[in-house]
Design an enzyme around this catalytic site. Structure first.
Site, PDB file in Angstrom:
ATOM      1  N   GLU A   1       2.176   1.716  -3.398  1.00 38.77           N
ATOM      2  CA  GLU A   1       1.088   2.183  -4.261  1.00 38.77           C
ATOM      3  C   GLU A   1       0.818   3.666  -4.049  1.00 38.77           C
ATOM      4  O   GLU A   1       0.637   4.421  -5.019  1.00 38.77           O
ATOM      5  CB  GLU A   1      -0.174   1.367  -3.983  1.00 38.77           C
TER       6      GLU A   1
ATOM      7  N   CYS B   1      -8.406  -2.157   3.897  1.00 36.97           N
ATOM      8  CA  CYS B   1      -8.301  -3.244   4.887  1.00 36.97           C
ATOM      9  C   CYS B   1      -9.639  -3.655   5.466  1.00 36.97           C
ATOM     10  O   CYS B   1      -9.784  -4.762   5.966  1.00 36.97           O
ATOM     11  CB  CYS B   1      -7.387  -2.808   6.036  1.00 36.97           C
TER      12      CYS B   1
ATOM     13  N   GLU C   1     -16.130 -11.022   3.179  1.00 32.44           N
ATOM     14  CA  GLU C   1     -14.945 -10.783   2.352  1.00 32.44           C
ATOM     15  C   GLU C   1     -14.315 -12.099   1.888  1.00 32.44           C
ATOM     16  O   GLU C   1     -13.925 -12.240   0.724  1.00 32.44           O
ATOM     17  CB  GLU C   1     -13.923  -9.967   3.135  1.00 32.44           C
TER      18      GLU C   1
ATOM     19  N   SER D   1      -7.457   1.677  -2.570  1.00 29.68           N
ATOM     20  CA  SER D   1      -6.243   0.914  -2.821  1.00 29.68           C
ATOM     21  C   SER D   1      -6.618  -0.440  -3.397  1.00 29.68           C
ATOM     22  O   SER D   1      -7.627  -1.038  -3.011  1.00 29.68           O
ATOM     23  CB  SER D   1      -5.460   0.718  -1.518  1.00 29.68           C
TER      24      SER D   1
ATOM     25  N   GLU E   1     -13.584 -12.639  -5.956  1.00 29.10           N
ATOM     26  CA  GLU E   1     -12.266 -12.094  -6.285  1.00 29.10           C
ATOM     27  C   GLU E   1     -11.172 -12.632  -5.367  1.00 29.10           C
ATOM     28  O   GLU E   1      -9.981 -12.471  -5.653  1.00 29.10           O
ATOM     29  CB  GLU E   1     -12.264 -10.561  -6.173  1.00 29.10           C
TER      30      GLU E   1
ATOM     31  N   CYS F   1     -10.788  -1.865  14.605  1.00 25.85           N
ATOM     32  CA  CYS F   1     -11.031  -3.296  14.815  1.00 25.85           C
ATOM     33  C   CYS F   1     -11.229  -3.654  16.286  1.00 25.85           C
ATOM     34  O   CYS F   1     -11.886  -4.641  16.600  1.00 25.85           O
ATOM     35  CB  CYS F   1      -9.882  -4.111  14.244  1.00 25.85           C
TER      36      CYS F   1
ATOM     37  N   GLU G   1       0.828  -1.209   0.000  1.00 25.05           N
ATOM     38  CA  GLU G   1       0.000   0.000   0.000  1.00 25.05           C
ATOM     39  C   GLU G   1       0.861   1.256   0.000  1.00 25.05           C
ATOM     40  O   GLU G   1       0.543   2.248  -0.674  1.00 25.05           O
ATOM     41  CB  GLU G   1      -0.929  -0.025   1.222  1.00 25.05           C
TER      42      GLU G   1
ATOM     43  N   LYS H   1     -15.583  -9.859   7.683  1.00 28.26           N
ATOM     44  CA  LYS H   1     -14.526 -10.702   7.130  1.00 28.26           C
ATOM     45  C   LYS H   1     -15.092 -12.015   6.581  1.00 28.26           C
ATOM     46  O   LYS H   1     -14.512 -12.626   5.684  1.00 28.26           O
ATOM     47  CB  LYS H   1     -13.468 -10.986   8.193  1.00 28.26           C
TER      48      LYS H   1
END
Length: 574
Positions: free
Chosen positions: A281, A298, A360, A318, A365, A503, A278, A357
């Protein structure tokens, strides 16, 4: 300060504050089902009623302001009977399958029935037959257990700015549901789980992967590995009566090995990996005119929020996968090859403080060649359940280290668990990437803490970099609207965490999470950072070895194949 009389003694209160707050500060416990700290009172449940001299009716203390000379009775026969009647009426239409409910032993309705001595059923009502909605990847909805407190509606709309849930119909037919009362899978839900954390009963729960993990652990043909997020180790101890904020990482590793996991890895390792990708990037976008500001990627609830409500900002996200998915991808490629393992025979488990999560991990993907990078996601609560199920107690275990090659982490990676932690870690390494030197002071106070929005403006070798940190999606919405209006043009990098506090306040954390617990967990992460020597991601020797042996360099072709992804606009019922 003003004086009020409560149960015959004098109590001090702030002028015009709500009575409930003053009573609790004085150590008087007043039950409530709908009250939410930090939000205006709704007065929906009426559990907090008290007697106030001069008022004919009982008043809800959560929504009744104090005044000089007020005289209050909090636990008179009249108030106790009123509260007991409310509980009895709620139970008249409530399922009686408490033994099988996830919230058994941790249910506010159950606790209030115990506190108020409800021992028999005085009222009988027709039971609502509600279909359980398990259509979503993360959250299960059982409306038959709903007590209409409205907490889920409020946290979804006022804290998260999503408004997936709302009251439907009127009077006795009122229910809480999604748009057109359709499944959660077609709603605007971002899977954050804050509604689950707020729900006082079992009406909203996280979709459990516990049995899935048990089956894998019992399968002799599967190589079962587990990773744990930075915030888990500073919160799971609460489930075993350890003090708030205790870092239980070592004993948690020991418990995981006794559960039967073949390897125990630390997601903070891939947090360091995320920073390398990151940070590179970001530097590339700043130097080469890429889409700015760049947003962190994230937090999967935040990603789905952008895909659903602000698709114009997808290019600003990102392309990096989250640390969970990066480590999952590396385990089933580099680790599998190095250990002569078939990726299809690796069962990869992650332990996360986040219900999103689960969603996710199942995104198309996030896999290749017919398998997903992550096979099961346990919340902090689910890991605690599993540990207890196997007869283990964290207080009776000796600490153990994580396994190599994904066990070494910097404290920068550990800071990912707190709001501002990703930004702090990124700035530390971005400064090095741009200058070749280390920051003189690694602690970046401006991005720390639980404030909803934070900003910092840095001068890195003459390059002006503006950064912002946001937690909770209602604050993210405000910031995105400001950017759309042409404001905040001096900001190049933005960290967004879906949940309040980051988190450490995730929807999969232990029930009863509040501001004090979030602060204690956050402080524990800061203490870890201050007390260790490896504090920057780019000095993680195992991360650098991974690049040397496999990934080549940050943002390389191989890195993009494994560690980067893409996002797309979503259509939902709203």
């Amino acid at each position: 300060m003003i004086n009020i009389e409560v149960n015959g003694r004098t109590v001090q209160a702030e002028p015009n504050e709500m009575l409930l707050k003053a009573l609790r500060r004085a150590g008087i416990n007043i039950p409530t089902l709908c009250n939410m700290d930090g939000l205006p009172p709704s007065g929906a449940c009426r559990m907090c009623v008290v007697e106030v001299e001069g008022q004919r009716a009982l008043v809800p203390s959560c929504a009744f302001p104090v005044f000089e000379g007020m005289k209050v009775k909090t636990h008179s026969n009249r108030t106790i009977e009123a509260r007991r009647t409310i509980i009895e009426l709620l139970l008249a239409d409530h399922p009686t399958d408490c033994f099988y409910c996830e919230r058994n032993g941790n249910c506010q309705l159950q606790a209030l029935a115990e506190e108020l001595g409800v021992r028999s059923r005085r009222y009988s009502g027709q039971k609502d037959i509600c279909k359980i909605d398990s259509s979503g990847e993360s959250i299960v909805r059982d409306s038959s257990k709903c007590v209409l407190c409205g907490k889920c509606v409020r946290v979804c709309e006022e804290v998260q700015g999503v408004a997936c849930l709302d009251f439907i119909s009127r009077g006795s037919k009122t229910v809480i549901g999604t748009a057109f009362n359709e499944g959660m899978n077609v709603s605007s839900c971002v899977n954050c789980g804050q509604c689950v954390a707020a729900c006082p009963t079992g009406a909203l729960t996280a979709k459990s992967h516990v049995q899935r993990v048990i089956n894998a652990l019992e399968d002799p043909e599967m190589h079962v590995v587990v990773q744990h997020a930075p915030a888990v180790s500073v919160s799971i101890g609460e489930e075993f009566d350890l003090p708030m904020g205790t870092d239980a990482m070592g004993v948690m590793h020991a418990a995981m090995r006794r559960l039967g996991f073949d390897r125990v890895f630390d997601t903070s390792f891939s947090a360091d990996l995320t920073i390398m990708e990151e940070g590179t990037e970001l530097v590339s976008r700043i130097k080469n005119g890429g889409a700015l500001p760049m947003f962190t990627s994230c937090s999967p609830g935040w990603i789905k929020f952008v895909e659903t409500f602000y698709p114009d900002f997808i290019p600003n996200l990102s392309t990096c996968k989250s640390p969970q998915q990066m480590l999952g991808a590396v385990i089933k490629s580099y680790y599998a090859e190095k250990n002569n393992l078939d990726p299809k025979k690796i069962f990869s488990v992650s332990v996360m403080p986040c219900t999103a999560k689960k969603f996710e991990a199942n995104r198309p993907e996030m896999g290749r060649e017919g398998y997903q990078d992550i096979d099961a996601v346990l919340t902090t609560r689910e890991l605690s359940q599993l540990i207890k199920m196997y007869g283990l107690d964290l207080k009776k275990l000796q600490p153990e280290a994580a396994d190599t090659p994904f066990g070494l982490r910097s404290t920068a990676g550990k800071l990912f668990g707190a709001s501002g932690g990703v930004m702090e870690a990124a700035v530390r390494s971005a400064y090095f990437l741009l200058t070749g030197n280390e920051l003189a002071e690694l602690k970046i106070e401006a991005v720390r803490g639980i404030d909803g929005m934070k900003e910092a403006h840095l001068d890195i070798n003459g390059l002006k970099v503006g950064v912002a940190v946001v937690n909770s999606l209602s604050n993210a919405r405000k910031l995105l609207d400001m950017i759309k209006a042409g404001e905040k043009s001096d900001i190049q990098f933005i960290e967004v965490m879906t949940c309040p506090g980051g988190c450490v306040g995730g929807g999969g954390q232990p029930y009863g999470t509040n501001v004090d617990k979030i602060k204690a967990r956050m402080q524990s992460l800061y203490n870890i950072d201050a007390g260790e020597t490896l504090r920057v991601s780019h000095k993680n020797a195992d991360v650098n070895q991974l690049y040397a042996e496999y990934l080549v360099e940050p943002n390389s072709e191989k890195s993009h194949e494994l560690l980067h992804t893409h996002y797309h606009e979503r259509e939902t019922l709203t």
